[in-house]
Design a protein around this motif. Sequence first.
Motif, short mmCIF file in Angstrom:
data_model
loop_
_atom_site.label_atom_id
_atom_site.label_comp_id
_atom_site.label_asym_id
_atom_site.label_seq_id
_atom_site.Cartn_x
_atom_site.Cartn_y
_atom_site.Cartn_z
N ILE A 463 0.86 -1.18 0.00
CA ILE A 463 0.00 0.00 0.00
C ILE A 463 0.89 1.23 0.00
N TYR A 464 0.63 2.16 -0.90
CA TYR A 464 1.48 3.35 -1.04
C TYR A 464 0.62 4.60 -0.91
N GLY A 465 0.92 5.40 0.13
CA GLY A 465 0.14 6.62 0.36
C GLY A 465 0.91 7.58 1.25
N HIS A 466 0.23 8.59 1.75
CA HIS A 466 0.88 9.56 2.63
C HIS A 466 1.06 8.95 4.02
N ALA A 467 2.17 9.32 4.66
CA ALA A 467 2.48 8.79 6.00
C ALA A 467 1.39 9.14 7.01
N GLY A 468 0.68 10.25 6.80
CA GLY A 468 -0.39 10.63 7.71
C GLY A 468 -1.50 9.61 7.77
N HIS A 469 -1.71 8.87 6.67
CA HIS A 469 -2.70 7.79 6.65
C HIS A 469 -2.07 6.46 7.05
N ILE A 470 -0.87 6.19 6.55
CA ILE A 470 -0.26 4.86 6.68
C ILE A 470 0.12 4.53 8.12
N ASN A 471 0.54 5.53 8.91
CA ASN A 471 1.03 5.24 10.26
C ASN A 471 -0.11 4.82 11.18
N PRO A 472 0.17 4.00 12.22
CA PRO A 472 -0.89 3.47 13.09
C PRO A 472 -1.20 4.31 14.33
N ILE A 473 -0.67 5.54 14.41
CA ILE A 473 -0.83 6.34 15.62
C ILE A 473 -1.82 7.48 15.44
N SER A 474 -1.58 8.35 14.48
CA SER A 474 -2.34 9.59 14.41
C SER A 474 -2.24 10.21 13.02
N THR A 475 -3.29 10.95 12.63
CA THR A 475 -3.25 11.71 11.38
C THR A 475 -2.65 13.09 11.58
N TYR A 476 -2.29 13.47 12.80
CA TYR A 476 -1.67 14.76 13.08
C TYR A 476 -0.50 15.00 12.13
N PRO A 477 -0.36 16.19 11.53
CA PRO A 477 -1.15 17.41 11.73
C PRO A 477 -2.25 17.61 10.68
N ALA A 478 -2.77 16.55 10.10
CA ALA A 478 -3.83 16.66 9.10
C ALA A 478 -5.20 16.57 9.80
#
Length: 584
Positions: A463-478
């Motif tokens: 899966i290839y996308g922005h780190a704000g989506h891919i990471n399992p912690i938080s969408t911060y700062p989005a």
Amino acid sequence: MKKTNLLSAITFDRVLSRCMRWSKKKNSTTKAYLLFLLLAISMSCLAQLERQTYTNVYDLHFTMKSDSTIIYPWRENASYSNYSISAYRQDSNRNFFTKIYFKGFPFYKRLKTEFEQRILLPDSNMKEAKVEFESKGKNIKLVSVVLDVIDGLENTLFSDTLILIPDTVLSSASKSIALTNAKMMKVRITAEGDNDKDAYIAFSKLNILIDGKPIDAFPVNALPPLPVDRKTNYTTINSNEKIELEQINEIYNKKIIGLGESMHGNNGIKNLAYQLIFQAVERLNCKLILLEMPLEKSFAYNRFIQDESYELDSSIVIDQAKINFLNSLRIFNSDKTKDSKVKLYGFDYNYINTSTQRSAMDIFDFITNLNQERQIPEVDQFSLLLMKEDLSDAINFLDSYREKIEKLLTTEETECILHILRVSKNMGDDGIERLRQRDSVMFINAKFLIDKFAKNESVKTIIYGHAGHINPISTYPAVPCTSFGCNMRKTYAESYSPILFLLGNGKSMAYDDNFNIKNNTLSIPPDNSIEYFLNTIEANAFYIPLTLDFNKLILSRFKGSQHTPQEFYPFNLYQRSLLSTKNC
């Protein structure tokens, strides 16, 4: 491909040392001039540091203007950005930043706005903070100020909400919160107006007292640079040659790999990601590729790599890197059986739902283009039903006439179209909610596709996308919500492996303030960022496994769809890739 370059910022002390070495070779006049210049620069730097306060750095008086002293501006929740007007209101010899709603405003029936700030707290033994928010407004139903206390692992230790209903004169409300073990404080201010009434909310100031002292009494906290360990293990990556994927446990031994780029629109990262994905297809039995794009827009891409007779409309592919990637996948699939071909889909959806842009429009374009020669009546009839605001008839018709429509579409395409139409219908018409729930829809789509096409344990998905989506912690700062990666970790546990792609310098494509796409130069990494740290080890692209040494707050780049003055934010990157669900 040119290697991704991770050049470092040059700090003042490095400039000083270089200048002093250079001055030894010069005459006394030159030395005197040089020392005077250095003294002027150092005095200027010291003066700038002395001017730094929490109020200025984090804009706690809501100037909402670009200023050299404002390092971390307030971030508006993009879900609400189109439902009010930004302005300044003159009152009491001050200009108040204001969000305004006029009755009859398109698409929404009331004012709703939200701003967020995350503050790196003073580095001291803190016990308690008192937060006071001052504002004024008209026809405001409610203002809520959510206060989250966060530790160095990005765990939320404590959360409370301050509630007030502002009037046309300035008023304030306050709340006390515990700060034991705190590293950061997140402040999220949401204002909601009365239905069908002109309304405004004017932001005055946010006062923070820490153990009875104003926050400006403390020096502004800054994260220290990472110490360089020359024994750090890393793997050099040359994407023009074979990438040693078998040596990277987080790829080779995982079923689902999430590649998260810290910004979109950089050719170096895209080329590297596409090379990595393609080599995983060739050697690691990767059979499903998911890209951050609407599922309904990806049908043409998947048809292109599956069907050698299908011609891709050039208008839907905007960059050469993607064209090359799709061509490589098409060649790979050309001698494969139907079941052994790799598939490519989007895991996003079209969260905009207007008469001119919606999920049904993308599907309409795909199938009408396919049906130009065949002219199957049932396909034309289905196309017309897609134009209706209510998708129920289109869904029922496709389900009922599958046999005739599948003379044009594959069974796979029919099932994916039915899925995304049902998802889009279930998400409703509220533009705010459709954007706020975007990461949840990403997960629903990804799970549907993985379960359908890559459920076997021996098959990989990338899966290839922005780190704000891919990471399992938080969408911060989005946009604040539960991240896609969090849902993936909850469902697939250690089988899901998020990996972060970083870049030291270069350019990226994003929107400017006038919503024009521009290719701008990236900000130089500060010396307390992970990008700067990585540059001290190796100048070109490489892979480094995150160890416990990184289990703390570190500055790292985060860039969304717009060019912004601030690109670096504090994250715990170790926790964002750790096999844990405790933060979800």
